[in-house]
Design an enzyme around this catalytic site. Sequence first.
Site, short mmCIF file in Angstrom:
data_model
loop_
_atom_site.label_atom_id
_atom_site.label_comp_id
_atom_site.label_asym_id
_atom_site.label_seq_id
_atom_site.Cartn_x
_atom_site.Cartn_y
_atom_site.Cartn_z
CG ASP A 1 -1.66 -1.08 1.18
OD1 ASP A 1 -1.95 -1.87 0.20
OD2 ASP A 1 -2.42 -1.51 2.58
CE1 TYR B 1 3.29 -6.58 3.09
CE2 TYR B 1 2.69 -8.67 2.90
CZ TYR B 1 2.75 -7.45 2.48
OH TYR B 1 2.35 -7.30 1.13
#
Length: 513
Positions: free
Chosen positions: A117, A173
């Site tokens: 993002d 992540y």
Amino acid sequence: MKMESPDIKTTRSPPPPQEPEPQPKKLKMSTTTTSDDEDPSAATTGPGTTKKQRYKRRKIAILFAYCGVGYQGMQKNPGAKTIESDLEEALYLSGAVPEQDRNNSKRYDWARSARTDKGVSAVGQVVSGRFYIDPPGFVERLNSNLSSQIRIFGYKRVTGSFSAKKFCDRRRYVYLIPVFALDPSSHRDRESVLASLGSGNALVKCLECSERGRKVVGLMGKRNFEYKAESSDSGISSNSGDALQESNVKEENTVYLENASNDKLMSESMEEPKVVDDNIPSEIAVETVVAAPNEVTDEKVNGEEEVAKGSEFCYGEKEKERFNRILKHYVGTHNFHNFTTRTKAEDPAAHRFIVSFEANTTVTVDGIEFVKCEVVGQSFMLHQIRKMIGVAVAIMRNCTPEALIEKALQKDVNINVPTAPEVGLYLDECFFTSYNKKWKDSHEEVSIKAYEEEAEEFKMKQIYSHIASTEHKEGAVALWLHSLNHRNYPDLRVANDEDPNNGKSDEMKNMAE
């Protein structure tokens, strides 16, 4: 004449066979046989010219890292500054992509392992495609055409059918959350601090952020499928900027007097001040100091305060056990429609599988101690990890019960949950376990392991330092913590209600508007 006949027969031997073999062998060396595989710069030879070597396109996987600050994400988006657009341009400038294929990624089988993002960084990102990697020095040429925020580590030769997206089994992540964010008494919203004054459990006054606990415009009471991702990001960042500006104005017109004997807090404003009496019940005090979104209101607090000293909170074994227990609720296959945007519960894409979610280690960068939250999953949706962290932090700060996660994972429940800032999130590694196992005898392993030292150096120099400096300069997480209250997120109460959509959120929404 008869004697000449045998001589003629003996001298006529069959001519030796000619062997035009090099051409077929040359074709076998190429993994691709389409006509556009030939380097357009390799011109045919002519009189007085030397013959140029013809290069072939090779299917490769490129391993690289980047710091996402200033970028609108990984995926190419017309009119936006993205990692992918910069990388594609560098590939063209480095001679890996010919002129006719420029800005047309389908022509060279482009694929990415993950779409990060806006503002999100990566250490183990992987892309694949068919490129001209000769002559030697391909990696150096790429890096010379990229900014210091993007670093190419190397590449691996892969099979012709390889796709960085389809062959990626899992993604890991990491979210770095400051330890102070898990402290229930740190960076509380202004109303909670004032309501606690004079009690035996007074909260610590946050001098730098006392005016930041405002309503966050564009978030209160909205369901996650009602607003777009762009408005969510811009709403938080723009209001953060407004709050910072408002805080600076306040500091110019406010004088804090600290006295060791009576600990009084005085606030002077250009507007007529309101008085909050410590003897009034907490509910009334909170209602008194709530300001409209665009109003600036100061309070003058009279009387003695029993303000607690600096919190001694640390991420010890007890806190670690509780935080890991909260994160474990996400493990497994669930419907994460409340943890993303623009995806409804009925959409099959809302179902995601989380392999693990742990927070066992801490790291200190520039004087700030962070908890390292590692999540491994097959794939993730837009803002999913940031929302999972947001709910977990809200639970640790006692803003909502632990049962909220189970409610939010239900298909028939629609609630709005907080989204943690993007600055602390980065893609740590992409895994190609099945591919590496199948082709281990003929191809190199697609893994970041071969570049661990370079990746660690980039991570500390570019990503970690950016996360810490952003917190020092902007207070990204500290500012966000002030929004974690029932005024901005009335759905945080939903776990205690029998009906998750009982209208309470709509009522709060009407009050806010």
